[in-house]
Write a protein that holds these residues in place. Structure first.
Motif, PDB file in Angstrom:
ATOM      1  N   LEU A   1       0.815  -1.208   0.000  1.00 37.77           N
ATOM      2  CA  LEU A   1       0.000   0.000   0.000  1.00 37.77           C
ATOM      3  C   LEU A   1       0.850   1.259   0.000  1.00 37.77           C
ATOM      4  O   LEU A   1       0.312   2.356   0.011  1.00 37.77           O
ATOM      5  CB  LEU A   1      -0.956   0.001   1.196  1.00 37.77           C
ATOM      6  N   GLY A   2       2.143   1.078   0.017  1.00 37.16           N
ATOM      7  CA  GLY A   2       3.036   2.226  -0.039  1.00 37.16           C
ATOM      8  C   GLY A   2       3.122   3.008   1.262  1.00 37.16           C
ATOM      9  O   GLY A   2       3.425   4.195   1.249  1.00 37.16           O
ATOM     10  N   LEU A   3       2.872   2.355   2.377  1.00 33.79           N
ATOM     11  CA  LEU A   3       2.904   3.019   3.679  1.00 33.79           C
ATOM     12  C   LEU A   3       4.051   2.473   4.512  1.00 33.79           C
ATOM     13  O   LEU A   3       4.281   1.276   4.537  1.00 33.79           O
ATOM     14  CB  LEU A   3       1.589   2.794   4.423  1.00 33.79           C
ATOM     15  N   GLY A   4       4.734   3.371   5.215  1.00 33.81           N
ATOM     16  CA  GLY A   4       5.812   2.960   6.098  1.00 33.81           C
ATOM     17  C   GLY A   4       5.316   2.803   7.521  1.00 33.81           C
ATOM     18  O   GLY A   4       4.206   3.201   7.862  1.00 33.81           O
ATOM     19  N   GLU A   5       6.173   2.226   8.348  1.00 31.89           N
ATOM     20  CA  GLU A   5       5.804   1.995   9.750  1.00 31.89           C
ATOM     21  C   GLU A   5       5.405   3.291  10.449  1.00 31.89           C
ATOM     22  O   GLU A   5       4.445   3.324  11.212  1.00 31.89           O
ATOM     23  CB  GLU A   5       6.967   1.341  10.490  1.00 31.89           C
ATOM     24  N   ARG A   6       6.130   4.361  10.188  1.00 31.85           N
ATOM     25  CA  ARG A   6       5.807   5.651  10.821  1.00 31.85           C
ATOM     26  C   ARG A   6       4.437   6.167  10.400  1.00 31.85           C
ATOM     27  O   ARG A   6       3.790   6.888  11.143  1.00 31.85           O
ATOM     28  CB  ARG A   6       6.861   6.689  10.476  1.00 31.85           C
TER      29      ARG A   6
END
Length: 81
Positions: A1-6
């Motif tokens: 989904l193109g999302l990072g942990e932050r």
């Protein structure tokens, strides 16, 4: 989904992605007694056909604590069909 942990830590799914089909899938999985699978489409920049598999996570007393979700991009497979 193109999302990072932050981008996701400590936030609800509805806050981090505007994907109604994904949100509905996760909500159904959270309410299910066991494993849940379904196919749906992501919209916008993420446009794709997706196969989702999910299972609710429970603590030792049986209380729901979350949902484990696996998403597979099946766009090419659907095009071939």
């Amino acid at each position: 989904l193109g999302l990072g942990e932050r981008d996701v830590r400590g936030r609800l799914l509805q806050e981090i992605t505007r994907q109604p089909a994904l949100n509905a899938f996760v909500e159904q999985a959270a309410r299910a007694d066991g494993a849940h699978t379904d196919d749906f489409e992501l919209e916008g920049d993420l446009a794709a056909n997706v196969h989702g598999a999910a299972t609710p996570l429970r603590d030792e007393s049986g209380r729901a604590t979350g949902v484990l979700v696996l998403l597979s991009d099946v766009t090419q497979l659907r095009r071939l069909e």
